[in-house]
Design a protein around this motif. Structure first.
Motif: not given
Length: 245
Positions: A78, A80-81, A15, A11, A84, A8
């Motif tokens: 994930d 795909e996450r 971002d 990711v 992105r 977490e």
């Protein structure tokens, strides 16, 4: 700290560090962990060379961001996450960096004209006698879908066109003194694909690339490749020396 909390944080870092440093407070607000646990994990990431911090701002270069992405996927994030959050150019730059670290001369986003149109290679890497044409893809589902297979077929065609054009292009590439080249198409992915070959084109994850390159020449017979004879270098015109009478 549990793997779910670590991924977490990773990711969230992807971002928040897109194009600018992330404020520690913003990262703390984005994840469900204690401040103490966050401090410990950021310390580990810093020791691994994946982030740097100054004045409360967390920075990650494109190379570091790719390392963060790979680590997140390894911890079960994930895919795909993660993809992105990772820019196309960051992935291409990391691919180019790995080639350079393994002794290759690299051209990024190399364009050439042939058969009445323009073509582009994401990464073109050369180390005598190999010229590797790398197509960089961040597939979320590996190579199992029709669109991904079509990408491989298109890249194979592009590599064939490039090999036909190489004798004319050689003078603009770092192939000085080469009389022969072997063009090898490969497709790069973020994580290992369950299918390693399609149409004899290897699908190589970024983590597998160094070992793949070290063994490449020994496996050419099982891979798609295009031998190319290169023209000899043009002799330099001789200079006429005028002698005074």
């Amino acid at each position: 700290m549990a793997a779910v909390a670590e991924r977490e944080i990773l990711v969230a870092l992807l971002d928040l560090t897109q194009g600018e440093p992330a404020a520690r407070g913003n990262l703390r607000a984005a994840v469900r962990v204690t401040g103490e646990a966050l401090d410990r994990f950021l310390g580990r990431l810093g020791a691994e060379g994946l982030v740097s911090e100054r004045d409360g701002l967390i920075e990650a270069s494109p190379v570091q961001r790719l390392g963060i992405a790979v680590k997140a996927v390894e911890l079960g994030a994930d895919l795909e996450r993660v993809c992105r959050a990772l820019g196309w150019l960051e992935f291409e730059e990391m691919t180019a960096h790995v080639f350079e670290e393994n002794g290759y001369e690299v051209r990024r986003r190399y364009r050439f004209r042939a058969k009445g149109r323009r073509w582009e290679m994401d990464v073109l890497a050369s180390r005598r006698p190999l010229v590797v044409c790398a197509e960089c893809k961040r597939w979320a589902r590996g190579l199992g879908n029709t669109a991904a297979k079509r990408t491989v077929e298109t890249h194979l065609e592009k590599a064939g066109v490039f090999s036909e054009s190489l004798p004319k292009l050689a003078g603009r590439l770092p192939l000085g003194g080469w009389r022969r080249a072997v063009v090898v198409p490969i497709v790069m992915s973020l994580t290992p694909s369950p299918l390693k070959l399609y149409s004899h084109v290897p699908v190589v994850s970024i983590l597998e690339l160094p070992s793949f390159l070290s063994e490449l020449e020994g496996h050419l017979d099982s891979l798609a490749h295009f031998p190319v004879e290169l023209p000899p270098p043009r002799p330099r015109p001789s200079q006429t020396i005028l002698r005074g009478r």
